[in-house]
Write a protein that holds these residues in place. Structure first.
Motif, mmCIF file in Angstrom:
data_model
loop_
_atom_site.group_PDB
_atom_site.id
_atom_site.type_symbol
_atom_site.label_atom_id
_atom_site.label_comp_id
_atom_site.label_asym_id
_atom_site.label_seq_id
_atom_site.Cartn_x
_atom_site.Cartn_y
_atom_site.Cartn_z
ATOM 1 N N ARG A 1 0.842 -1.186 0.000
ATOM 2 C CA ARG A 1 0.000 0.000 0.000
ATOM 3 C C ARG A 1 0.884 1.246 0.000
ATOM 4 O O ARG A 1 1.912 1.307 0.690
ATOM 5 N N GLN B 1 0.429 5.645 0.116
ATOM 6 C CA GLN B 1 -0.416 6.844 0.178
ATOM 7 C C GLN B 1 0.388 8.053 -0.264
ATOM 8 O O GLN B 1 1.522 8.247 0.165
ATOM 9 N N VAL C 1 3.399 0.213 2.903
ATOM 10 C CA VAL C 1 2.839 -0.673 3.925
ATOM 11 C C VAL C 1 2.628 -2.041 3.268
ATOM 12 O O VAL C 1 1.770 -2.203 2.395
ATOM 13 N N LYS C 2 3.397 -3.027 3.675
ATOM 14 C CA LYS C 2 3.364 -4.338 3.034
ATOM 15 C C LYS C 2 2.061 -5.085 3.337
ATOM 16 O O LYS C 2 1.505 -4.985 4.435
ATOM 17 N N ASP C 3 1.618 -5.847 2.333
ATOM 18 C CA ASP C 3 0.475 -6.763 2.466
ATOM 19 C C ASP C 3 -0.785 -6.076 2.980
ATOM 20 O O ASP C 3 -1.555 -6.640 3.759
ATOM 21 N N ASP C 4 -1.004 -4.852 2.512
ATOM 22 C CA ASP C 4 -2.186 -4.092 2.926
ATOM 23 C C ASP C 4 -2.938 -3.681 1.664
ATOM 24 O O ASP C 4 -2.445 -2.903 0.852
ATOM 25 N N LEU C 5 -4.157 -4.217 1.503
ATOM 26 C CA LEU C 5 -4.958 -3.943 0.313
ATOM 27 C C LEU C 5 -5.986 -2.840 0.533
ATOM 28 O O LEU C 5 -6.727 -2.490 -0.392
ATOM 29 N N ASN C 6 -6.031 -2.273 1.726
ATOM 30 C CA ASN C 6 -6.977 -1.190 2.013
ATOM 31 C C ASN C 6 -6.504 0.090 1.317
ATOM 32 O O ASN C 6 -5.330 0.444 1.383
ATOM 33 N N ARG D 1 -5.356 7.550 5.225
ATOM 34 C CA ARG D 1 -5.208 7.484 6.675
ATOM 35 C C ARG D 1 -4.429 8.696 7.178
ATOM 36 O O ARG D 1 -3.392 9.068 6.603
ATOM 37 N N GLU E 1 -0.751 8.067 8.002
ATOM 38 C CA GLU E 1 0.173 8.013 6.867
ATOM 39 C C GLU E 1 0.434 9.415 6.314
ATOM 40 O O GLU E 1 1.514 9.688 5.790
ATOM 41 N N THR F 1 -2.767 0.287 -3.914
ATOM 42 C CA THR F 1 -1.893 -0.854 -3.653
ATOM 43 C C THR F 1 -1.095 -1.186 -4.901
ATOM 44 O O THR F 1 -1.663 -1.459 -5.959
#
Length: 708
Positions: free
Chosen positions: A526, A528, A566-571, A575, A578, A609
């Motif tokens: 991910r 931002q 941000v690894k392995d974050d699909l949202n 935020r 961030e 992502t």
């Protein structure tokens, strides 16, 4: 990576002379006529083109020099195409090597002697590349010609050319300096590689009739014929390759060398021509103008694949999730465009450098096409006044560790200064438009682009061919193999189905949950990016600033400032934490200024992502269930060479994915690699770089380690 440039002087006839070899680049009598006699007529090109029934013709040359041979043959091919517009032969590939490239100014001076080639020479010098070892793919669409200019030693380059088992090249121009002047080129290695790369019947022409050349070519399976030479040269050599020669089928021209030739050809067939198992890219039937391809994806990867296919006359259906394109990582309003280079010529750095240079030429072409189209007029009324700016990129030396790394990069002298160079704080401040107490590195050809606009521009160019169909609101579910027609069924979540000869999945982060990517270690990340309203002092920023993050000049009153990882974050919801992380990163990097502390942020941000891989390189090529295939390559663990294990099974599904945060840099060249392999055309990268982005590389590494 930086070659030595040729040192030349011009004699009383205006002919360039290589100081190192004490030899002319072309005949003092008439360079054009020499090319016509030795290479065009020596290879019987006009007759062969007339009877050719394939879409491409591939010429390979040893010694690019001034480019004269290339310009003449490009002009001749263009005349052939204009006289035969319905002929099946549509495109010319010209692969050439040059160990000591001429500086651009010397090329221009040398070619100024040939006003009849003015248009072709202008087209060449406009895109003539900087001195960087490796392949520079240059497209000349007005002439239906592609030039692959390979800079480096021919003996190191030819083994790196990816070739079908039955050969790649249709004709050879052997045009290095004379054997007496340049004996290092005319070796058994050259002749063996020529045999590896030649198809049955491949021709050659050369100005020399030296015995070493005649014997060397005969020893690897070329028939040899003498023809009258050009000008003051009495003889020259021509001939063709007989891939099937053996002890039982001697040829008249090479009878005295027959036993040597048979042994050499056996070696070539048993070793040199064998593909490197799962890294082999030509193991399926080539696509052609009657093929239909489905591309799934909405971003830059999908768009570049569509354009590469449609330019080759292949019909494409582009399917994507939403109502509009560029909904994922390619939807960020602005993105920095520059290569990530290291102090060594690593595989990663070489991929970045060549991808960046190719992408810059590619984008120049896209934007030029937009300016010539109706799109440009419609944009004058749009809110966006600019969609890209090649304003350069500055990499700040913002701490001691970075300064050490940058100093090493410059001192190692790996990269040409036209690509990247050191600048002091005054230069940096002048370039940036801000007073900044830092030194740094400057990439003058870089800048920023608007990815959503770019994606739409590329898709518009593909649509202009009349060969692209858009299918919005098609959410990909799976591919099913079909047996009868050899097609693949693409199934969407709505239940709709489309059949295709080939499918390219460019799903971005959507690949994470797709069964089609079984066995590939995907790494979603991910990111931002903030959209800061323009204000003092950043309103005067004129270049992209890079450190651990980046900041762009303004587009539509906002600056891009990013990015988080941000690894392995699909949202993909923005935020606040961030946002603060991005601001903090910039404040630390610009600690000797008060720029960031002065900024007002209205919390406009976008998250997306990106999809990456464990080695941070793109994934380009055939898709299979690599977990299921791995046992077939178990012998790699006991040292079996790659060329002694089998190639990947036939398949109709490929991917271009895992571009990570460098998609703007890598997408165009990776799409060119994929589409060139699908049509069995020459590939624009060294084999070691092709292997580094191959879809099977993770399976191969696991098999070598014995991890079954």
């Amino acid at each position: 990576m930086k070659p030595k440039h040729a040192q030349v002087h011009f004699n009383e006839n205006g002919t360039p002379v290589a100081d190192h070899f004490d030899d002319v680049y072309f005949s003092n009598d008439s360079g054009i006529d020499e090319t016509q006699h030795v290479f065009i007529e020596g290879n019987d090109l006009h007759q062969r083109w007339t009877s050719w029934n394939k879409p491409n013709f591939i010429i390979a040359e040893t010694g690019f020099g001034t480019g004269l041979n290339f310009l003449v043959v490009m002009r001749e091919f263009n005349a052939f195409r204009q006289a035969n517009p319905q002929h099946p032969l549509k495109h010319l590939y010209f692969l050439t090597t040059e160990k000591f490239p001429l500086p651009k100014k010397d090329i221009e001076q040398a070619l100024s002697s040939f006003p009849s080639l003015g248009a072709q020479a202008s087209a060449l010098t406009k895109v003539y590349p900087m001195g960087l070892d490796g392949c520079h793919r240059l497209h000349f669409e007005d002439y239906a010609t592609t030039l692959d200019l390979w800079i480096g030693d021919v003996h190191q380059l030819l083994p790196q050319w990816h070739s079908p088992e039955d050969g790649l090249v249709d004709a050879w121009f052997l045009d290095g300096f004379a054997p007496s002047k340049n004996p290092d080129m005319w070796t058994d290695t050259l002749f063996s590689q020529m045999a590896r790369l030649s198809k049955d019947g491949t021709s050659f022409g050369t100005f020399t009739a030296a015995g070493i050349v005649k014997r060397g070519l005969a020893s690897v399976g070329f028939t040899i014929k003498k023809r009258p030479g050009f000008g003051r040269k009495r003889d020259m050599l021509t001939g063709s390759f007989n891939a099937n020669v053996n002890n039982d089928t001697p040829t008249t021209e090479m009878s005295e060398h027959n036993s040597i030739a048979s042994e050499s050809l056996k070696t070539i067939k048993s070793k040199l021509r064998k593909p490197e198992g799962p890294y082999y890219r030509y193991n399926t039937a080539p696509l052609c103008s009657s093929s239909n391809v489905v591309v799934v994806g909405s971003g830059l990867a999908a768009a570049t694949v569509c354009l590469a296919l449609t330019k080759r006359g292949v019909s494409v259906t582009l399917c994507f999730d939403g109502d509009t394109l560029a909904q994922g990582a390619s939807g960020n309003p602005q993105g920095g465009f520059y290569p990530q280079l290291h102090s060594e010529a690593s595989i990663a750095s070489r991929l970045q450098a060549h991808s960046f240079l190719y992408a810059r030429r590619y984008y120049d072409g896209i934007f030029a096409a937009v300016e010539d189209s109706d799109t440009a007029a419609s944009r004058k009324d749009a809110s966006s006044s600019n969609t890209h700016d090649f304003c350069g990129v500055v990499q700040l030396s913002f701490n001691d560790k970075v300064e050490t790394r940058q100093t090493k990069l410059i001192n190692n002298d790996v990269w040409p200064p036209e690509l990247i160079r050191h600048i002091n704080s005054k230069e940096l401040s002048d370039i940036a438009g801000l007073t900044l107490p830092y030194e740094g590195l400057y990439i003058p050809s870089g800048g920023w682009l608007s990815p959503p606009t770019l994606v739409n521009d590329i898709v518009d160019s593909a649509s202009a061919t009349g060969l692209l169909t858009l299918k919005p609101n098609h959410i990909f579910e799976r591919c099913n193999k079909t047996s009868e027609a050899g097609e693949t069924e693409v199934v969407f979540k709505s239940g709709k189905r489309i059949y295709a000869d080939h499918v390219v999945l460019a799903l971005g982060a959507g690949a994470v949950h797709s069964e089609a990517f079984e066995g590939l270690p995907l790494r979603p990340v991910r990111g931002q990016v903030e959209a800061i309203p323009t204000q003092s002092p950043i309103a005067s920023l004129k270049t992209v600033l890079c450190h651990k993050g980046y900041m762009t000049p303004a587009m539509d009153g906002r600056h891009a400032l990013g990015s988080t990882y941000v690894k392995d974050d699909l949202n993909v919801e923005p935020r606040e934490e961030e946002t603060q992380q991005n601001l903090s990163t910039h404040e630390q990097a610009l600690a000797h200024t008060d720029i960031v502390s002065q900024l007002n942020h209205d919390n406009a941000a976008r998250a997306a992502t990106r999809l990456g891989s464990p080695d941070h390189q793109p994934v380009v090529g055939a898709l299979h269930n690599f977990t299921a295939l791995k046992p077939d390559y178990a012998d790699l663990a006991i040292g079996k060479p790659l060329n002694q294990v089998k190639t990947l099974p036939n398949g109709n599904v490929s991917t271009l994915s895992c571009l990570g945060s460098r998609g703007l840099t890598t997408a165009p060249l990776m799409a060119e690699v994929l589409v060139s392999s699908l049509l069995q055309e020459p590939l624009p990268l060294n084999n070691d770089l092709l292997n580094a982005v191959n879809t099977s590389r993770f399976m191969v590494r696991e098999a070598i380690r014995g991890n079954m």
